[in-house]
Design an enzyme around this catalytic site. Structure first.
Site, PDB file in Angstrom:
ATOM      1  N   SER A 130      -0.085  -4.233  -1.634  1.00 52.96           N
ATOM      2  CA  SER A 130       0.818  -3.126  -1.295  1.00 52.96           C
ATOM      3  C   SER A 130       0.082  -1.835  -0.959  1.00 52.96           C
ATOM      4  CB  SER A 130       1.799  -2.871  -2.436  1.00 52.96           C
ATOM      5  OG  SER A 130       1.129  -2.354  -3.568  1.00 52.96           O
ATOM      6  N   HIS A 148       0.090   3.039  -6.919  1.00 55.62           N
ATOM      7  CA  HIS A 148       0.710   3.606  -5.722  1.00 55.62           C
ATOM      8  C   HIS A 148       0.295   5.059  -5.540  1.00 55.62           C
ATOM      9  CE1 HIS A 148       4.214   0.481  -5.338  1.00 55.62           C
ATOM     10  NE2 HIS A 148       3.028  -0.027  -5.089  1.00 55.62           N
ATOM     11  N   ASP A 201       9.304   4.576  -4.282  1.00 55.16           N
ATOM     12  CA  ASP A 201       9.305   3.614  -5.390  1.00 55.16           C
ATOM     13  C   ASP A 201      10.489   3.728  -6.337  1.00 55.16           C
ATOM     14  OD1 ASP A 201       6.943   2.502  -4.546  1.00 55.16           O
ATOM     15  OD2 ASP A 201       5.686   3.617  -5.939  1.00 55.16           O
TER      16      ASP A 201
END
Length: 184
Positions: A61, A101, A127
């Site tokens: 990701s 992230h 998110d």
């Protein structure tokens, strides 16, 4: 099973039987020292960096910044402010695995509290769908650490062994046999 493989197995068992107790104890203690040294290094890193460092990237990701199998080194100094663009590792309520992230937005209140929003590099949306139900922002307490460095693809073997447990047990068995039968 052929005669050659039976003879090989018989020879290996003979080697194992010839090892004396002192040598076996020496090998067990050597293995215990290696394991305890690795644990001390790991715990030492945790004390120095203030985080659960290092952490393994489990998904793609965050590509191209980090790839699956990269080993991240983290810091988590409480007095350091979180900035937009930083890559953070966080845990949310209800999920055991930390998430890696990027911070995309900060929300600062007048009382000094800071909340922030994250997003991975390969998604269009933020998110909020990953956060706990009803949670719209992360806080400092959710942060495990900030990415400060990485070793590329070092953890891919660990991921492979977790995805294919039979391979893991085969490798561990081979290593155990090697340790037991290895001679200097």
């Amino acid at each position: 099973m052929g005669i050659a493989s039976i003879l090989q197995l018989d020879e290996m068992m003979g080697d194992f039987n010839r090892m004396n107790k002192r040598r076996s104890l020496y090998q067990v203690l050597s293995f215990a020292m290696i394991v305890s040294s690795a644990l001390m290094i790991w715990k030492g890193l945790m004390v120095v960096t203030g985080s659960e460092s290092p952490i393994l990237v489990l998904s793609g990701s965050m590509e191209p910044a980090f790839h699956r199998g990269d080993l991240l080194f983290l810091t988590n100094y409480k007095e350091e402010p979180v900035r937009v663009g930083e890559i953070v590792v966080f845990k949310v309520e209800g999920r055991d695995i930390p998430i890696v992230h990027r911070v995309i937005k900060l929300h600062e209140k007048e009382d000094g509290t800071v909340k922030f929003l994250t997003k991975d590099d390969n998604n269009i949306v933020d998110d909020r769908g990953l956060y706990a139900p009803g949670q719209l922002w992360l806080t400092k307490k959710d942060i495990v650490g900030r990415a400060r460095g990485f070793l590329p693809y070092v953890g891919i073997i660990t991921i492979f062994m977790n995805e294919y447990p039979k391979v893991k047990w085969a490798i561990l068995s081979i290593l155990a046999i090697f340790v037991l039968l290895h001679r200097k």
